[in-house]
Design an enzyme around this catalytic site. Structure first.
Site, mmCIF file in Angstrom:
data_model
loop_
_atom_site.group_PDB
_atom_site.id
_atom_site.type_symbol
_atom_site.label_atom_id
_atom_site.label_comp_id
_atom_site.label_asym_id
_atom_site.label_seq_id
_atom_site.Cartn_x
_atom_site.Cartn_y
_atom_site.Cartn_z
ATOM 1 N N HIS A 12 0.815 -1.222 0.000
ATOM 2 C CA HIS A 12 0.000 0.000 0.000
ATOM 3 C C HIS A 12 0.853 1.278 0.000
ATOM 4 O O HIS A 12 0.415 2.310 0.512
ATOM 5 C CB HIS A 12 -0.992 -0.021 1.178
ATOM 6 C CG HIS A 12 -0.342 -0.033 2.541
ATOM 7 N ND1 HIS A 12 -0.853 -0.724 3.609
ATOM 8 C CD2 HIS A 12 0.772 0.577 3.009
ATOM 9 C CE1 HIS A 12 -0.078 -0.540 4.671
ATOM 10 N NE2 HIS A 12 0.911 0.249 4.323
ATOM 11 N N HIS A 59 -1.284 5.028 9.724
ATOM 12 C CA HIS A 59 0.024 5.693 9.615
ATOM 13 C C HIS A 59 -0.031 7.084 10.239
ATOM 14 O O HIS A 59 0.499 8.041 9.694
ATOM 15 C CB HIS A 59 0.445 5.824 8.150
ATOM 16 C CG HIS A 59 0.619 4.517 7.437
ATOM 17 N ND1 HIS A 59 -0.434 3.685 7.138
ATOM 18 C CD2 HIS A 59 1.728 3.898 6.967
ATOM 19 C CE1 HIS A 59 0.025 2.612 6.505
ATOM 20 N NE2 HIS A 59 1.328 2.720 6.396
ATOM 21 N N HIS A 193 10.445 -3.772 3.836
ATOM 22 C CA HIS A 193 10.956 -2.410 3.648
ATOM 23 C C HIS A 193 11.271 -1.782 4.991
ATOM 24 O O HIS A 193 10.710 -2.160 6.007
ATOM 25 C CB HIS A 193 10.010 -1.528 2.830
ATOM 26 C CG HIS A 193 8.652 -1.225 3.413
ATOM 27 N ND1 HIS A 193 7.731 -2.202 3.751
ATOM 28 C CD2 HIS A 193 8.043 -0.045 3.692
ATOM 29 C CE1 HIS A 193 6.615 -1.631 4.190
ATOM 30 N NE2 HIS A 193 6.770 -0.306 4.193
ATOM 31 N N GLU A 240 4.386 -4.896 8.533
ATOM 32 C CA GLU A 240 3.008 -4.820 8.016
ATOM 33 C C GLU A 240 2.513 -6.170 7.491
ATOM 34 O O GLU A 240 1.309 -6.338 7.261
ATOM 35 C CB GLU A 240 2.917 -3.755 6.921
ATOM 36 C CG GLU A 240 3.088 -2.340 7.471
ATOM 37 C CD GLU A 240 3.252 -1.283 6.384
ATOM 38 O OE1 GLU A 240 3.140 -0.099 6.709
ATOM 39 O OE2 GLU A 240 3.509 -1.644 5.208
#
Lengths: 280, 138
Positions: A12, A59, A193, A240
């Site tokens: 995303h 976030h 990441h 995530e």
């Protein structure tokens, strides 16, 4: 009972939204990522889900560190996006399904998952981008949303094992629902990441492929690590994957077919992936 | 979970480092300021008078100095969380690759090239796309 018709998983990254706005889908940089979605759209055109149960992480739009729920279930009639701090175009709102949300909430707490309940919840790019990818150009979303937010921001995070168990409890909730909705389960974020610190830019294809290869048939294989170990393996934002693990749990324990898979490095700072599973 | 495993995970939190209670306590004021930047009016107020805006949120001297120097690693050390810091970075016109370059000492082009090189680590026999066993139960 509600019918769980499939599980849709995708990265995303906020930059995907920018690429869509600019119309960059066919550029050499973005094409290998966007190429993962036509098969998913074709499947959706046949499968026609009318509810999406979406596991994602906030976030810093809806939740701040003053109150940080480990698991939060939305129970709103409508979910809006808002400025996430960059002044970008705001994504479309989602219609909620409060009756189903409250059923899930009741079932989860009865099942001893002491979740937080949100009658108001802003949803950020982690919810909006996955639907921009599968319903491009839609004037309004063809699905109603039941969002479930997992804390991936502030440790202690829930363990992969706990996230899979949460998902399985959501599955039990969906199978005890009296309506006949066609439910698409979604997990968003990842894959590996890391944005922060001296290791910024870290990825781990080996771990990502371990996840992709085991999620369908052996989801318990992903629960052998603590959340801290996942951060070490997948990068600080690679945790995530917890959203994917929970979503896989919500599909239930029946055998799954892999309808579509795409894995590409890099999109922004991320090893990006999309995956579509359906019950065999 | 055994004491040893808990200890391993606490060591991981310090080594990586991970944003846990220690950093969350230390960084609260800085993160609260960054969270406020979801509102355009607040971003404009920061740009108009950075000193006053930081003072309003009670940044520690360490945090104020890190923000003044645009020093991302120092902001993290002062308890900043990247999800919130990203909103401050936006005010400065910095994207995640700019942040990566600043944190690793690379140029932005070098950082982007490093990101692309991770693709070389994908094993040749890895299944990265839909393969021949389409629709086969797994």
């Amino acid at each position: 009972m509600a019918k769980i018709i499939g599980g849709y998983f995708t990265s995303h990254v906020p930059g995907i939204g920018g690429a869509i706005v600019r119309g960059d889908q066919e550029t050499p940089y973005w094409k290998p990522f966007f190429a993962g979605f036509p098969p998913i759209r074709e499947w959706l055109a046949e499968a026609k889900p009318d509810v999406a149960v979406v596991f994602s992480n906030d976030h810093g739009l809806n939740f701040f560190l003053d109150t940080m729920p480990t698991f939060a279930v939305g129970a709103a009639a409508q979910y809006d996006n808002a400025d996430e701090g960059w002044g970008l175009p705001v994504y479309k709102s989602f219609a909620g399904h409060p009756a189903l949300s409250w059923h899930v909430i009741d079932a989860l707490v009865r099942d001893e998952f002491d979740i937080t309940t949100c009658q108001k919840m802003l949803v950020d790019h982690a919810v909006s981008i996955p639907f921009e990818l599968i319903y491009p150009g839609a004037e309004s979303w063809p699905i109603k949303l039941v969002p479930i937010s997992i804390n991936t921001v502030q440790y202690p995070l829930p363990s992969p094992k706990r996230c899979l168990a949460l998902g399985r409890a959501v599955h039990r909730a969906l199978t005890s629902w009296g309506g006949d909705e066609r439910v698409l389960v979604c997990g968003t974020g990842g894959l590996s990441h890391q944005l922060d610190g001296p290791r910024a830019g870290f990825m781990n294809p080996e771990y990502d492929l371990f996840c992709l290869d085991n999620l369908a048939a052996h989801p318990d294989a992903l629960t052998g690590h603590s959340a801290e170990q996942v951060a070490e393996l997948a990068g600080t934002q690679g945790v995530e994957i917890l959203n994917w693990i929970a979503a896989r749990g919500a599909m239930g324990d029946a055998a799954m077919c892999e309808v579509s898979r795409n894995y590409h490095i890099p999109i922004s700072n991320t090893a990006a992936a999309s995956l579509l599973l359906e019950p065999a | 979970m055994s004491v040893d495993l808990v200890s391993d995970d606490m060591q991981r939190r310090r080594a990586i480092p991970l944003f846990d209670g220690g950093l969350a306590r230390r960084g609260f004021a800085l993160n609260a300021m960054c969270f406020s930047f979801n509102d355009r009016a607040n971003r404009e107020a920061f740009v108009a008078d950075e000193e006053a805006y930081c003072a309003k949120f009670g940044l520690t001297p360490e945090q104020r100095d890190a923000v003044a120097r645009r020093d991302v690693l120092a902001m993290l050390e002062a308890g900043g969380n990247v999800y919130y810091l990203a909103k401050l970075a936006g005010i400065f016109g910095l994207g995640v690759q700019d942040l990566g370059a600043l944190q690793t000492g690379m140029s932005v082009d070098e950082f982007k090239a490093m990101l692309a090189r991770w693709a070389d680590k994908v094993p040749a026999d890895a299944r990265v796309a839909l393969c021949a066993n389409f629709g086969e139960a797994v």
